[in-house]
Every structure is written in structure tokens, then in C-alpha cells.
Design a protein around this motif. Structure first.
Motif, PDB file in Angstrom:
ATOM      1  N   TYR A   1       0.831  -1.203   0.000  1.00 48.81           N
ATOM      2  CA  TYR A   1       0.000   0.000   0.000  1.00 48.81           C
ATOM      3  C   TYR A   1       0.870   1.259   0.000  1.00 48.81           C
ATOM      4  N   HIS A   2       1.858   1.317   0.855  1.00 47.27           N
ATOM      5  CA  HIS A   2       2.683   2.518   0.945  1.00 47.27           C
ATOM      6  C   HIS A   2       3.623   2.662  -0.250  1.00 47.27           C
ATOM      7  N   LYS A   3       4.056   1.556  -0.828  1.00 46.45           N
ATOM      8  CA  LYS A   3       4.835   1.640  -2.071  1.00 46.45           C
ATOM      9  C   LYS A   3       3.966   2.201  -3.192  1.00 46.45           C
ATOM     10  N   CYS A   4       2.716   1.775  -3.226  1.00 49.12           N
ATOM     11  CA  CYS A   4       1.778   2.287  -4.239  1.00 49.12           C
ATOM     12  C   CYS A   4       1.578   3.794  -4.066  1.00 49.12           C
ATOM     13  N   LEU A   5       1.384   4.235  -2.820  1.00 42.58           N
ATOM     14  CA  LEU A   5       1.209   5.664  -2.567  1.00 42.58           C
ATOM     15  C   LEU A   5       2.436   6.464  -2.994  1.00 42.58           C
ATOM     16  N   ASN A   6       3.627   5.910  -2.757  1.00 43.24           N
ATOM     17  CA  ASN A   6       4.853   6.610  -3.146  1.00 43.24           C
ATOM     18  C   ASN A   6       4.999   6.674  -4.662  1.00 43.24           C
ATOM     19  N   ALA A   7       4.533   5.638  -5.360  1.00 48.28           N
ATOM     20  CA  ALA A   7       4.667   5.588  -6.812  1.00 48.28           C
ATOM     21  C   ALA A   7       3.593   6.417  -7.524  1.00 48.28           C
TER      22      ALA A   7
ATOM     23  N   SER B   1      -7.909  -5.249   6.642  1.00 47.65           N
ATOM     24  CA  SER B   1      -8.663  -6.440   7.031  1.00 47.65           C
ATOM     25  C   SER B   1      -7.769  -7.499   7.677  1.00 47.65           C
ATOM     26  N   LEU B   2      -6.465  -7.449   7.437  1.00 50.37           N
ATOM     27  CA  LEU B   2      -5.550  -8.456   7.964  1.00 50.37           C
ATOM     28  C   LEU B   2      -4.807  -8.028   9.226  1.00 50.37           C
ATOM     29  N   CYS B   3      -4.490  -6.756   9.338  1.00 52.40           N
ATOM     30  CA  CYS B   3      -3.580  -6.285  10.391  1.00 52.40           C
ATOM     31  C   CYS B   3      -4.321  -5.779  11.627  1.00 52.40           C
ATOM     32  N   PRO B   4      -3.828  -6.139  12.804  1.00 57.63           N
ATOM     33  CA  PRO B   4      -4.382  -5.535  14.030  1.00 57.63           C
ATOM     34  C   PRO B   4      -4.122  -4.026  14.045  1.00 57.63           C
ATOM     35  N   GLY B   5      -5.064  -3.276  14.551  1.00 55.15           N
ATOM     36  CA  GLY B   5      -4.942  -1.820  14.588  1.00 55.15           C
ATOM     37  C   GLY B   5      -3.722  -1.334  15.339  1.00 55.15           C
TER      38      GLY B   5
ATOM     39  N   ASN C   1       2.735   3.251  11.569  1.00 56.97           N
ATOM     40  CA  ASN C   1       2.554   4.638  11.145  1.00 56.97           C
ATOM     41  C   ASN C   1       3.462   5.571  11.939  1.00 56.97           C
ATOM     42  N   GLU C   2       3.593   5.330  13.228  1.00 58.39           N
ATOM     43  CA  GLU C   2       4.511   6.128  14.054  1.00 58.39           C
ATOM     44  C   GLU C   2       5.952   5.931  13.597  1.00 58.39           C
ATOM     45  N   GLN C   3       6.322   4.692  13.325  1.00 58.64           N
ATOM     46  CA  GLN C   3       7.687   4.406  12.865  1.00 58.64           C
ATOM     47  C   GLN C   3       7.967   5.074  11.525  1.00 58.64           C
ATOM     48  N   ARG C   4       7.004   5.056  10.622  1.00 58.78           N
ATOM     49  CA  ARG C   4       7.200   5.740   9.337  1.00 58.78           C
ATOM     50  C   ARG C   4       7.391   7.236   9.547  1.00 58.78           C
ATOM     51  N   ALA C   5       6.599   7.817  10.447  1.00 57.45           N
ATOM     52  CA  ALA C   5       6.699   9.258  10.734  1.00 57.45           C
ATOM     53  C   ALA C   5       8.054   9.602  11.338  1.00 57.45           C
ATOM     54  N   ASN C   6       8.596   8.678  12.142  1.00 62.28           N
ATOM     55  CA  ASN C   6       9.880   8.917  12.805  1.00 62.28           C
ATOM     56  C   ASN C   6      11.072   8.500  11.938  1.00 62.28           C
ATOM     57  N   GLY C   7      10.806   7.871  10.801  1.00 59.17           N
ATOM     58  CA  GLY C   7      11.883   7.425   9.936  1.00 59.17           C
ATOM     59  C   GLY C   7      12.556   6.140  10.412  1.00 59.17           C
ATOM     60  N   SER C   8      11.884   5.369  11.268  1.00 60.05           N
ATOM     61  CA  SER C   8      12.489   4.149  11.802  1.00 60.05           C
ATOM     62  C   SER C   8      11.724   2.879  11.396  1.00 60.05           C
ATOM     63  N   PHE C   9      10.908   2.969  10.349  1.00 55.10           N
ATOM     64  CA  PHE C   9      10.135   1.804   9.907  1.00 55.10           C
ATOM     65  C   PHE C   9      11.089   0.748   9.370  1.00 55.10           C
ATOM     66  N   PRO C  10      10.934  -0.529   9.790  1.00 60.75           N
ATOM     67  CA  PRO C  10      11.903  -1.568   9.412  1.00 60.75           C
ATOM     68  C   PRO C  10      11.750  -2.115   8.005  1.00 60.75           C
TER      69      PRO C  10
END
Length: 77
Positions: free
Chosen positions: A31-37, A54-58, A65-74
Motif C-alpha cells: 500500500y505505501h509503495k503504491c502511494l509513493n509511486a 482487514s488483515l492487520c491488528p490496529g 505509522n509512528e515508525q514511518r513518521a519517525n523514519g524508523s520503519f523496518p
């Protein structure tokens, strides 16, 4: 009032087992790769959003989302 149709992500041959945590993570990344492209409001990306939601726990999504905002998403975005 419109009728709400609930669906989950379609089966994916890359994830044959019942543990869907990797499937969830992969759909979130897709999803996020699609948004970037494409544009941020792209309709093409909405299917990936439905899949990971539908698959991921909230709690996982909030943390990622916090990790992406902080630049630490793995994951690769």
C-alpha cells in the motif's frame, strides 16, 4: 442507507499457512509503495489499503505509522 459489504484480502499463494502476520506486513508495504509511486489519493492503491486493514491488528498499524513518521520503519518503502 447503503448496504456495507465486508471483505477480506484474497488468498495469496505466497502465504499458504494460517499465520497471516507476514501477509499483513506485506500488504501494508504494498500500500505505501503504491502511494509513493502514485498520487497520495490514488484509487489504484485503495485495494491494498482494504487488504492490510482487514488483515492487520490496529495496534500494529498505529505502531508502523509512528515508525514511518519517525523514519524508523523496518520495511522497504
Amino acid at each position: 442507507m447503503a448496504e456495507i459489504e465486508l471483505k477480506t484480502a484474497p488468498s495469496d499463494f505466497r502465504f499458504p499457512t494460517t499465520n497471516q502476520s507476514r501477509h499483513c506486513f506485506t500488504r501494508y508495504i504494498e500500500y505505501h509503495k503504491c502511494l509513493n509511486a502514485k498520487d497520495d489519493g490514488s484509487v489504484d492503491c485503495e485495494k491494498f489499503a482494504r487488504y492490510y486493514r482487514s488483515l492487520c491488528p490496529g495496534e500494529w498499524v498505529d505502531r508502523w505509522n509512528e515508525q514511518r513518521a519517525n523514519g524508523s520503519f523496518p520495511g522497504p518503502l
